[in-house]
Scaffold this motif. Structure first.
Motif, PDB file in Angstrom:
ATOM      1  N   MET A   1       0.820  -1.192   0.000  1.00  9.26           N
ATOM      2  CA  MET A   1       0.000   0.000   0.000  1.00  9.26           C
ATOM      3  C   MET A   1       0.864   1.255   0.000  1.00  9.26           C
ATOM      4  N   GLN A   2       1.951   1.242   0.759  1.00  2.18           N
ATOM      5  CA  GLN A   2       2.843   2.394   0.828  1.00  2.18           C
ATOM      6  C   GLN A   2       3.481   2.662  -0.541  1.00  2.18           C
ATOM      7  N   VAL A   7       4.237   5.804  -5.678  1.00  2.00           N
ATOM      8  CA  VAL A   7       4.130   5.835  -7.132  1.00  2.00           C
ATOM      9  C   VAL A   7       3.119   6.888  -7.569  1.00  2.00           C
ATOM     10  N   LEU A   8       1.993   6.974  -6.886  1.00  2.00           N
ATOM     11  CA  LEU A   8       0.992   7.979  -7.218  1.00  2.00           C
ATOM     12  C   LEU A   8       1.542   9.391  -7.027  1.00  2.00           C
ATOM     13  N   LEU A  13       3.655  14.388  -9.389  1.00  3.91           N
ATOM     14  CA  LEU A  13       4.788  15.307  -9.528  1.00  3.91           C
ATOM     15  C   LEU A  13       5.251  15.372 -10.985  1.00  3.91           C
ATOM     16  N   PHE A  14       5.321  14.225 -11.634  1.00  2.00           N
ATOM     17  CA  PHE A  14       5.738  14.141 -13.028  1.00  2.00           C
ATOM     18  C   PHE A  14       4.813  14.964 -13.923  1.00  2.00           C
ATOM     19  N   ALA A  39      16.555  10.719 -11.932  1.00  4.23           N
ATOM     20  CA  ALA A  39      17.141  10.484 -10.613  1.00  4.23           C
ATOM     21  C   ALA A  39      16.065  10.053  -9.606  1.00  4.23           C
ATOM     22  N   LEU A  40      14.914  10.713  -9.629  1.00  3.84           N
ATOM     23  CA  LEU A  40      13.835  10.355  -8.706  1.00  3.84           C
ATOM     24  C   LEU A  40      13.301   8.953  -8.967  1.00  3.84           C
ATOM     25  N   SER A  41      12.998   8.656 -10.213  1.00  2.68           N
ATOM     26  CA  SER A  41      12.434   7.340 -10.520  1.00  2.68           C
ATOM     27  C   SER A  41      13.462   6.243 -10.290  1.00  2.68           C
ATOM     28  N   GLY A  42      14.714   6.493 -10.641  1.00  3.24           N
ATOM     29  CA  GLY A  42      15.760   5.504 -10.400  1.00  3.24           C
ATOM     30  C   GLY A  42      15.987   5.271  -8.921  1.00  3.24           C
ATOM     31  N   GLY A  43      15.993   6.337  -8.148  1.00  2.00           N
ATOM     32  CA  GLY A  43      16.173   6.208  -6.704  1.00  2.00           C
ATOM     33  C   GLY A  43      15.047   5.434  -6.051  1.00  2.00           C
ATOM     34  N   LEU A  44      13.822   5.702  -6.486  1.00  3.31           N
ATOM     35  CA  LEU A  44      12.687   4.966  -5.932  1.00  3.31           C
ATOM     36  C   LEU A  44      12.707   3.501  -6.347  1.00  3.31           C
TER      37      LEU A  44
END
Length: 52
Positions: A1-2, A7-8, A13-14, A39-44
């Motif tokens: 759930m987290q 992702v949402l 933000l995207f 950087a954000l998507s890769g880090g997540l």
């Protein structure tokens, strides 16, 4: 759930930042935006893989 909430939040933000950069039509902002989103998507992605 987290993970779903993270992702949402990233999708929201995207979309908001993409719209802003599109309206401003600056090449420098496009490059900065692209690098930041990568950087954000890769880090997540790395973070979610380490948690499992």
């Amino acid at each position: 759930m987290q993970e779903d909430r993270v992702v949402l939040a990233l999708v929201c933000l995207f979309v908001v930042t993409l719209g802003t950069v599109y309206v401003l039509e600056s090449a420098v902002l496009w490059v900065f935006w692209g690098a930041t989103m990568m950087a954000l998507s890769g880090g997540l992605l790395v973070r979610s893989n380490r948690e499992t």
